[in-house]
Scaffold this motif. Structure first.
Motif, PDB file in Angstrom:
ATOM      1  N   PRO A 515       0.836  -1.205   0.000  1.00 30.42           N
ATOM      2  CA  PRO A 515       0.000   0.000   0.000  1.00 30.42           C
ATOM      3  C   PRO A 515       0.868   1.251   0.000  1.00 30.42           C
ATOM      4  O   PRO A 515       1.890   1.318   0.695  1.00 30.42           O
ATOM      5  N   GLU A 516       0.459   2.233  -0.753  1.00 30.58           N
ATOM      6  CA  GLU A 516       1.282   3.421  -0.963  1.00 30.58           C
ATOM      7  C   GLU A 516       0.508   4.667  -0.546  1.00 30.58           C
ATOM      8  O   GLU A 516      -0.662   4.842  -0.920  1.00 30.58           O
ATOM      9  N   TYR A 517       1.152   5.539   0.200  1.00 28.89           N
ATOM     10  CA  TYR A 517       0.527   6.797   0.605  1.00 28.89           C
ATOM     11  C   TYR A 517       0.845   7.887  -0.408  1.00 28.89           C
ATOM     12  O   TYR A 517       1.980   8.031  -0.850  1.00 28.89           O
ATOM     13  N   LYS A 518      -0.176   8.646  -0.762  1.00 30.61           N
ATOM     14  CA  LYS A 518       0.002   9.779  -1.660  1.00 30.61           C
ATOM     15  C   LYS A 518      -0.850  10.925  -1.147  1.00 30.61           C
ATOM     16  O   LYS A 518      -2.010  10.729  -0.769  1.00 30.61           O
ATOM     17  N   ARG A 519      -0.269  12.104  -1.133  1.00 29.31           N
ATOM     18  CA  ARG A 519      -1.016  13.283  -0.718  1.00 29.31           C
ATOM     19  C   ARG A 519      -1.719  13.881  -1.936  1.00 29.31           C
ATOM     20  O   ARG A 519      -1.100  14.108  -2.970  1.00 29.31           O
ATOM     21  N   PHE A 520      -3.020  14.127  -1.810  1.00 30.54           N
ATOM     22  CA  PHE A 520      -3.801  14.678  -2.912  1.00 30.54           C
ATOM     23  C   PHE A 520      -4.160  16.127  -2.605  1.00 30.54           C
ATOM     24  O   PHE A 520      -4.520  16.466  -1.488  1.00 30.54           O
ATOM     25  N   GLU A 521      -4.031  16.961  -3.610  1.00 32.94           N
ATOM     26  CA  GLU A 521      -4.372  18.372  -3.474  1.00 32.94           C
ATOM     27  C   GLU A 521      -5.425  18.734  -4.511  1.00 32.94           C
ATOM     28  O   GLU A 521      -5.445  18.191  -5.620  1.00 32.94           O
ATOM     29  N   GLY A 522      -6.303  19.668  -4.157  1.00 36.55           N
ATOM     30  CA  GLY A 522      -7.337  20.103  -5.077  1.00 36.55           C
ATOM     31  C   GLY A 522      -7.157  21.546  -5.485  1.00 36.55           C
ATOM     32  O   GLY A 522      -6.284  22.265  -4.972  1.00 36.55           O
ATOM     33  N   ARG A 523      -8.011  21.991  -6.411  1.00 34.59           N
ATOM     34  CA  ARG A 523      -7.941  23.370  -6.895  1.00 34.59           C
ATOM     35  C   ARG A 523      -8.606  24.353  -5.936  1.00 34.59           C
ATOM     36  O   ARG A 523      -8.445  25.570  -6.070  1.00 34.59           O
ATOM     37  N   TYR A 524      -9.345  23.813  -4.973  1.00 32.61           N
ATOM     38  CA  TYR A 524     -10.085  24.658  -4.030  1.00 32.61           C
ATOM     39  C   TYR A 524      -9.647  24.326  -2.611  1.00 32.61           C
ATOM     40  O   TYR A 524      -9.087  23.259  -2.352  1.00 32.61           O
ATOM     41  N   PRO A 525      -9.903  25.218  -1.663  1.00 32.20           N
ATOM     42  CA  PRO A 525      -9.307  25.057  -0.322  1.00 32.20           C
ATOM     43  C   PRO A 525      -9.935  23.994   0.579  1.00 32.20           C
ATOM     44  O   PRO A 525      -9.288  23.544   1.525  1.00 32.20           O
ATOM     45  N   PHE A 526     -11.193  23.592   0.313  1.00 28.84           N
ATOM     46  CA  PHE A 526     -11.876  22.693   1.240  1.00 28.84           C
ATOM     47  C   PHE A 526     -12.123  21.324   0.615  1.00 28.84           C
ATOM     48  O   PHE A 526     -12.539  21.215  -0.535  1.00 28.84           O
ATOM     49  N   ARG A 527     -11.878  20.307   1.416  1.00 28.96           N
ATOM     50  CA  ARG A 527     -12.245  18.951   1.024  1.00 28.96           C
ATOM     51  C   ARG A 527     -13.704  18.733   1.391  1.00 28.96           C
ATOM     52  O   ARG A 527     -14.112  18.939   2.542  1.00 28.96           O
ATOM     53  N   LEU A 528     -14.517  18.323   0.416  1.00 23.57           N
ATOM     54  CA  LEU A 528     -15.942  18.102   0.654  1.00 23.57           C
ATOM     55  C   LEU A 528     -16.196  16.633   0.945  1.00 23.57           C
ATOM     56  O   LEU A 528     -15.872  15.767   0.138  1.00 23.57           O
ATOM     57  N   THR A 587     -17.218  21.902  15.598  1.00 21.87           N
ATOM     58  CA  THR A 587     -15.849  21.403  15.803  1.00 21.87           C
ATOM     59  C   THR A 587     -15.750  19.908  15.511  1.00 21.87           C
ATOM     60  O   THR A 587     -14.651  19.350  15.532  1.00 21.87           O
ATOM     61  N   ASP A 588     -16.874  19.248  15.231  1.00 17.64           N
ATOM     62  CA  ASP A 588     -16.821  17.838  14.831  1.00 17.64           C
ATOM     63  C   ASP A 588     -16.140  17.685  13.476  1.00 17.64           C
ATOM     64  O   ASP A 588     -15.601  16.628  13.165  1.00 17.64           O
ATOM     65  N   VAL A 589     -16.192  18.752  12.681  1.00 15.15           N
ATOM     66  CA  VAL A 589     -15.557  18.756  11.366  1.00 15.15           C
ATOM     67  C   VAL A 589     -14.208  19.462  11.491  1.00 15.15           C
ATOM     68  O   VAL A 589     -14.146  20.585  11.996  1.00 15.15           O
ATOM     69  N   PRO A 590     -13.121  18.843  11.053  1.00 12.02           N
ATOM     70  CA  PRO A 590     -11.809  19.465  11.214  1.00 12.02           C
ATOM     71  C   PRO A 590     -11.606  20.628  10.244  1.00 12.02           C
ATOM     72  O   PRO A 590     -12.353  20.794   9.268  1.00 12.02           O
ATOM     73  N   LYS A 591     -10.603  21.412  10.514  1.00  7.67           N
ATOM     74  CA  LYS A 591     -10.265  22.516   9.614  1.00  7.67           C
ATOM     75  C   LYS A 591      -9.886  21.965   8.236  1.00  7.67           C
ATOM     76  O   LYS A 591      -9.286  20.906   8.125  1.00  7.67           O
ATOM     77  N   GLY A 592     -10.276  22.698   7.204  1.00 10.32           N
ATOM     78  CA  GLY A 592      -9.965  22.287   5.845  1.00 10.32           C
ATOM     79  C   GLY A 592     -10.954  21.316   5.248  1.00 10.32           C
ATOM     80  O   GLY A 592     -10.800  20.894   4.103  1.00 10.32           O
ATOM     81  N   VAL A 593     -11.990  20.958   6.033  1.00 11.86           N
ATOM     82  CA  VAL A 593     -12.999  20.003   5.578  1.00 11.86           C
ATOM     83  C   VAL A 593     -14.380  20.628   5.756  1.00 11.86           C
ATOM     84  O   VAL A 593     -14.629  21.315   6.743  1.00 11.86           O
ATOM     85  N   VAL A 594     -15.267  20.405   4.776  1.00  6.11           N
ATOM     86  CA  VAL A 594     -16.675  20.769   4.939  1.00  6.11           C
ATOM     87  C   VAL A 594     -17.515  19.541   4.622  1.00  6.11           C
ATOM     88  O   VAL A 594     -17.071  18.627   3.923  1.00  6.11           O
TER      89      VAL A 594
END
Length: 637
Positions: A515-528, A587-594
């Motif tokens: 298994p391989e870890y990869k960091r994914f980035e998007g064009r917008y600031p929040f992960r939905l 606060t149940d939802v972390p920063k950077g996530v909606v």
């Protein structure tokens, strides 16, 4: 009193007893069922409201206005069946059988109601779906390690000390399983991005960042091995590629794991040590594997039970009975099926490869991603759409023909579970409106002049044959309302015949051996994130129960940076679309996530989270969906 079984796409598959009190249908849990234990979830308790809904379709409809306008004329069954049969003949003659697609899924999990209509489409040699929307990535990942995605019988929880709910909000989506763990006094841990109701009711909660599940699992494996906490004898006798895996995780820094996951090194070490001591069972959820990191994450998590000495120490799927080939009649085909990826429906319509779409047990205009594209594809292309449903769903509104379906209270069927080993009986209780999937299939076969006996078998004939194939008793099923499927001797169906930490199957499919870890980035600031709501099953019950939560959940820190206060109107947007709703600070939802709950009816709410989710991205693991690899921005309006 008749037996019923909840046919929803849910782990629990509750056995129920139906009866009439004061002339009205009531349902309660079958008290004899070992798993579902005589009580129903909040959705199940309201099934009579669903059954008696005034919105149920009563007569067939033919489109009379623009697609999606909701303008239909009522007709009779004879006219509409002949119309559908004529269009099928016409389109197959002009464009070929592969221009016809049957689109169905698990809106109703009755063996007959799910599978029987496929017999007609196999007979006609039409295109079929390649199902990637739900648990495909995890299925493929577990096969890479164990050769199967079928894990432990949950009744074995009575012999365990610890269950880890990894990426599953079991209190909402597997309530009877959660209570089973409670009754057996298991310690309960949760690993998740969001502090769910399950997390709040757990003994331990490990809140991690999105996509870092694979890294946490590898970090835990590293501690287990290097601290010699693993079951050395079990690993030596049953694992393939252990030494190579040991070297692989040796290079992994726990400080790096800590930085990426958001957990401290001490938490990771503590997880590993207590997990090894208690030989934990892991219930691997479906939601988190619907992301670009999903397959890799499940493969990494799957290694942990084997390290502590479990043969199949995970819960994911429970395929107990052989039903598909006979029930769906794949043997009726004259040529191999063209398979269309579920997530690519809009693309295939745009390319003109689908000219006739037959939809049942599903509501793709609520559940599929990138809804704006899908609606545009249906509006702008030459396609004939038939939907068979209980209600005038969003998909039905975009159809040329709408056929009223009945409910599972109105027909005979059986259902198995993907959580436990019981098959349950469903007996007809009453008859209000509509026809079952199998009834419509027989009518279409007759209208098409097809006399093949497999297209005219009765529901009971199909059920009895399925039971016979699986060595199960019809009499026992009738007597108790359920029957347990015996577990056969099991082995690891991998190339090596062992649990493969070094996965030869993955390598053969062009993936890395580990298994391989990869960091994914998007064009917008929040992960939905778009999980299911407690009172819905994807899009089901929105129109009948009405107890939905349309708010956007956002961390207070993120909200403050955008000048957003609790209850403010906000716009959520990306390249796929934009929606307007209200913000709920948590606060149940972390920063950077909606978070938005998924698949509400657009016709009722005006929007749906799937106007934002992506259909361009699928996983390397079996074209699995990647809903949760969607990025958005949020602004106050």
């Amino acid at each position: 009193m008749p037996f019923s079984v909840c046919m929803r796409d849910c782990y629990d598959t509750c056995s129920m007893v139906s009866e009439f009190k004061d002339g009205r249908l009531t349902v309660r849990g079958n008290p004899r069922h070992p798993i579902t234990s005589g009580f129903l979830c909040p959705k199940g308790a309201l099934l009579s409201r669903w059954f008696y809904s005034q919105d149920r379709l009563k007569n067939p409809l033919i489109r009379a206005g623009e697609r999606g306008s909701g303008e239909f004329r009522e007709t009779v069954w004879e006219e509409v069946i002949n119309l559908v049969a004529d269009k099928l003949r016409e389109i197959i003659e002009e464009y070929g059988s592969e221009s016809v697609l049957v689109y169905q899924y698990a809106g109703d999990r009755g063996v007959v109601n799910y599978d029987f209509p496929l017999r007609l489409f196999h007979y006609l040699n039409t295109a079929m779906l390649d199902y990637g929307i739900c648990d495909r990535a995890g299925q493929e990942a577990l096969k890479d390690v164990y050769g199967t995605a079928v894990g432990m019988d949950p009744e074995e929880l009575r012999n365990q000390e610890l269950i880890v709910y990894w990426g599953i909000n079991a209190f909402w989506t597997n309530l009877h399983g959660f209570m089973l763990a409670k009754r057996n006094n298991l310690e309960i841990w949760t690993v998740d991005v969001v502090r769910t109701e399950t997390a709040k009711r757990s003994d331990r909660f490990f809140q991690i960042r999105p996509d870092t599940d694979v890294l946490l699992a590898l970090g835990v494996a590293k501690v287990l091995i290097e601290e010699k906490l693993h079951d050395e004898e079990f690993v030596r006798e049953n694992v393939y590629g252990f030494e190579e895996f040991r070297n692989y995780v040796k290079a992994l820094s726990l400080d790096y794991v800590s930085t990426e996951t958001g957990l401290s090194v001490e938490q990771i070490e503590e997880f590993a040590k207590e997990y090894a001591e208690k030989k934990g069972i892991i219930h691997i959820g479906y939601g988190f594997q619907r992301s670009l990191a999903g397959g890799e994450a499940v493969r990494a998590i799957a290694i942990l039970p084997a390290l502590v000495g479990h043969r199949f120490g995970f819960i994911y799927d429970m395929k107990t009975i052989d039903k598909g080939y006979y029930a769906e009649g794949a043997f009726l085909r004259a040529k191999p099926a063209k398979r269309i990826p579920q997530m690519k429906l809009a693309e295939y319509i745009e390319r003109g490869e689908i000219r006739f779409l037959y939809v049942y047990n599903s509501n793709p205009l609520a559940s599929l991603p990138n809804q704006r594209r899908l609606r545009r594809a249906l509006e702008e292309n030459d396609i004939f759409v038939v939907t068979h449903d209980i209600f005038l769903t969003d998909t039905a509104l975009y159809s040329d023909v709408v056929l009223p379906a009945n409910t599972f209270f109105e027909r005979l069927d059986i259902a198995d579970s993907y959580y436990h080993r019981y098959v349950a009986l469903n007996e007809p209780v009453a008859r209000l409106y509509g026809k079952s999937n199998s009834e419509v299939t027989r009518l279409l076969a007759k209208a098409l002049g097809i006399n093949n006996p497999y297209l005219h078998e009765s529901d009971e004939e199909v059920i009895r044959k399925i039971l016979e194939i699986n060595g199960l008793s019809w009499d026992e099923l009738k007597r108790n309302g359920f029957v347990k499927v015996p577990e056969k001797p099991r082995k690891w169906e991998t190339p090596s015949g062992r649990i493969e930490f070094y996965s030869r199957r993955a390598v053969e499919r062009g993936l890395t051996p580990f298994p391989e870890y990869k960091r994914f980035e998007g064009r917008y600031p929040f992960r939905l994130l778009t999980p299911t709501h407690r009172m819905t099953i994807t899009s089901q019950y929105h129109n009948t129960y009405g107890m939905i939560d349309p708010n956007l959940y956002i961390n207070p820190v993120d909200a403050e940076r955008r000048g957003i206060e609790d209850g403010d109107a906000v716009e959520v947007f990306n390249e796929n679309g934009r929606i307007r709703t209200r913000a709920k600070l948590s606060t149940d939802v972390p920063k950077g996530v909606v978070l938005l709950y998924k698949a509400f009816w657009v016709s009722l709410l005006g929007w749906n989270a799937n106007f934002l989710t992506t259909d361009e991205t699928v996983q390397k693991y079996g074209n699995g969906s990647a809903y949760h690899s969607t990025w958005v921005d949020v602004k106050k309006v």
